[in-house]
Design a protein around this motif. Structure first.
Motif, PDB file in Angstrom:
ATOM      1  N   UNK A   9       0.837  -1.206   0.000  1.00  0.00           N
ATOM      2  CA  UNK A   9       0.000   0.000   0.000  1.00  0.00           C
ATOM      3  C   UNK A   9       0.862   1.242   0.000  1.00  0.00           C
ATOM      4  N   UNK A  10       0.385   2.215  -0.729  1.00  0.00           N
ATOM      5  CA  UNK A  10       1.097   3.492  -0.808  1.00  0.00           C
ATOM      6  C   UNK A  10       0.699   4.373   0.361  1.00  0.00           C
ATOM      7  N   UNK A  11       1.622   5.194   0.810  1.00  0.00           N
ATOM      8  CA  UNK A  11       1.324   6.144   1.881  1.00  0.00           C
ATOM      9  C   UNK A  11       0.807   7.458   1.305  1.00  0.00           C
ATOM     10  N   UNK A  12       0.725   7.559  -0.011  1.00  0.00           N
ATOM     11  CA  UNK A  12       0.260   8.794  -0.635  1.00  0.00           C
ATOM     12  C   UNK A  12      -1.218   9.049  -0.358  1.00  0.00           C
ATOM     13  N   UNK A  13      -2.018   8.017  -0.368  1.00  0.00           N
ATOM     14  CA  UNK A  13      -3.462   8.172  -0.188  1.00  0.00           C
ATOM     15  C   UNK A  13      -3.804   8.820   1.158  1.00  0.00           C
ATOM     16  N   UNK A  14      -3.318   8.331   2.298  1.00  0.00           N
ATOM     17  CA  UNK A  14      -3.650   8.986   3.565  1.00  0.00           C
ATOM     18  C   UNK A  14      -3.115  10.413   3.644  1.00  0.00           C
ATOM     19  N   UNK A  15      -1.932  10.656   3.072  1.00  0.00           N
ATOM     20  CA  UNK A  15      -1.376  12.007   3.104  1.00  0.00           C
ATOM     21  C   UNK A  15      -2.238  12.934   2.257  1.00  0.00           C
ATOM     22  N   UNK A  16      -2.699  12.459   1.103  1.00  0.00           N
ATOM     23  CA  UNK A  16      -3.552  13.274   0.237  1.00  0.00           C
ATOM     24  C   UNK A  16      -4.864  13.618   0.950  1.00  0.00           C
ATOM     25  N   UNK A  17      -5.428  12.652   1.643  1.00  0.00           N
ATOM     26  CA  UNK A  17      -6.672  12.907   2.380  1.00  0.00           C
ATOM     27  C   UNK A  17      -6.426  13.936   3.473  1.00  0.00           C
ATOM     28  N   UNK A  18      -5.307  13.826   4.162  1.00  0.00           N
ATOM     29  CA  UNK A  18      -4.980  14.764   5.233  1.00  0.00           C
ATOM     30  C   UNK A  18      -4.797  16.183   4.681  1.00  0.00           C
ATOM     31  N   UNK A  19      -4.049  16.318   3.591  1.00  0.00           N
ATOM     32  CA  UNK A  19      -3.820  17.638   2.998  1.00  0.00           C
ATOM     33  C   UNK A  19      -5.132  18.233   2.494  1.00  0.00           C
ATOM     34  N   UNK A  20      -5.976  17.412   1.885  1.00  0.00           N
ATOM     35  CA  UNK A  20      -7.278  17.900   1.411  1.00  0.00           C
ATOM     36  C   UNK A  20      -8.128  18.375   2.582  1.00  0.00           C
ATOM     37  N   UNK A  21      -8.109  17.639   3.670  1.00  0.00           N
ATOM     38  CA  UNK A  21      -8.878  18.055   4.849  1.00  0.00           C
ATOM     39  C   UNK A  21      -8.381  19.375   5.409  1.00  0.00           C
ATOM     40  N   UNK A  22      -7.070  19.550   5.468  1.00  0.00           N
ATOM     41  CA  UNK A  22      -6.514  20.805   5.971  1.00  0.00           C
ATOM     42  C   UNK A  22      -6.894  21.961   5.047  1.00  0.00           C
ATOM     43  N   UNK A  23      -6.820  21.731   3.721  1.00  0.00           N
ATOM     44  CA  UNK A  23      -7.181  22.792   2.760  1.00  0.00           C
ATOM     45  C   UNK A  23      -8.657  23.165   2.889  1.00  0.00           C
ATOM     46  N   UNK A  24      -9.517  22.176   3.016  1.00  0.00           N
ATOM     47  CA  UNK A  24     -10.946  22.467   3.179  1.00  0.00           C
ATOM     48  C   UNK A  24     -11.206  23.217   4.485  1.00  0.00           C
ATOM     49  N   UNK A  25     -10.490  22.836   5.532  1.00  0.00           N
ATOM     50  CA  UNK A  25     -10.638  23.540   6.808  1.00  0.00           C
ATOM     51  C   UNK A  25     -10.208  24.993   6.696  1.00  0.00           C
ATOM     52  N   UNK A  26      -9.096  25.244   5.993  1.00  0.00           N
ATOM     53  CA  UNK A  26      -8.622  26.626   5.815  1.00  0.00           C
ATOM     54  C   UNK A  26      -9.623  27.440   5.000  1.00  0.00           C
ATOM     55  N   UNK A  27     -10.168  26.822   3.953  1.00  0.00           N
ATOM     56  CA  UNK A  27     -11.169  27.546   3.143  1.00  0.00           C
ATOM     57  C   UNK A  27     -12.411  27.845   3.975  1.00  0.00           C
ATOM     58  N   UNK A  28     -12.831  26.886   4.759  1.00  0.00           N
ATOM     59  CA  UNK A  28     -13.994  27.108   5.619  1.00  0.00           C
ATOM     60  C   UNK A  28     -13.753  28.231   6.603  1.00  0.00           C
ATOM     61  N   UNK A  29     -12.563  28.293   7.160  1.00  0.00           N
ATOM     62  CA  UNK A  29     -12.229  29.366   8.100  1.00  0.00           C
ATOM     63  C   UNK A  29     -12.257  30.723   7.397  1.00  0.00           C
ATOM     64  N   UNK A  30     -11.691  30.776   6.182  1.00  0.00           N
ATOM     65  CA  UNK A  30     -11.709  32.054   5.444  1.00  0.00           C
ATOM     66  C   UNK A  30     -13.137  32.491   5.135  1.00  0.00           C
ATOM     67  N   UNK A  31     -13.984  31.548   4.684  1.00  0.00           N
ATOM     68  CA  UNK A  31     -15.384  31.898   4.403  1.00  0.00           C
ATOM     69  C   UNK A  31     -16.089  32.362   5.669  1.00  0.00           C
ATOM     70  N   UNK A  32     -15.808  31.707   6.777  1.00  0.00           N
ATOM     71  CA  UNK A  32     -16.421  32.094   8.045  1.00  0.00           C
ATOM     72  C   UNK A  32     -16.020  33.513   8.429  1.00  0.00           C
ATOM     73  N   UNK A  33     -14.724  33.809   8.317  1.00  0.00           N
ATOM     74  CA  UNK A  33     -14.239  35.156   8.675  1.00  0.00           C
ATOM     75  C   UNK A  33     -14.859  36.210   7.765  1.00  0.00           C
TER      76      UNK A  33
END
Length: 165
Positions: free
Chosen positions: A91-115
């Motif tokens: 198994x590749x470790x890329x998949x979990x890292x990609x999910x983690x980075x996507x989650x962080x990016x979505x969280x940052x976008x959500x924070x910006x929209x909230x502000x």
């Protein structure tokens, strides 16, 4: 063979068959060995108990040595063999890292929209508060005007009433 006493005479009965003689001999041997068999049984039980006292700690030590030394080696060897035999790719470790980075990016976008939304809401509330204070001021002026008109009417009525008396 049995001895029977009949009127002061001893009669010896001897079995006629070979099987009968063997049976009689076994009975006599059993009568002689019976007490010794009980002693042998007690002695064997004591020796078994001694053997158990001696063997128990040695078995426990052997089990612990197997658990600590041999079991991890065997387990590692079996795991390596399973990896070599497994037909599926690693198994590749890329998949979990990609999910983690996507989650962080979505969280940052959500924070910006909230502000941004919070800032717009604050600006809107300031405008609404200004409108509300202006509306309250207008209502207060209207109410004061009505109160002045009413006071003038009351004053006029009071003057009329004082002129009549």
């Amino acid at each position: 063979m049995s001895l029977t006493l009949r009127k002061r005479r001893v009669i010896v009965e001897v079995p006629n068959t070979w099987m009968g003689r063997m049976k009689a001999q076994a009975v006599r041997a059993g009568d002689r060995l019976g007490p010794m068999a009980g002693q042998a049984k007690d002695m064997a039980a004591h020796r078994f108990e001694d053997a158990r006292y001696w063997a128990a700690p040695r078995l426990e030590d052997a089990a612990q040595r197997l658990e600590k030394d041999l079991a991890p080696r065997v387990s590692a060897m079996l795991a390596d063999a399973a990896k070599k035999v497994d037909p599926t790719p690693a198994r590749s470790r890329r998949w979990p890292v990609a999910v983690l980075v996507t989650g962080v990016a979505l969280g940052a976008m959500g924070y910006m929209f909230y502000r941004r939304n919070a800032q717009q809401w604050t600006d809107h509330m300031k405008d609404s508060a200004a409108d509300a204070s202006r509306w309250v001021s207008d209502k207060a002026d209207q109410t004061a005007g009505k109160a002045n008109q009413l006071a003038d009417k009351v004053s006029d009525k009071a003057d009329e009433a004082s002129k009549k008396y």
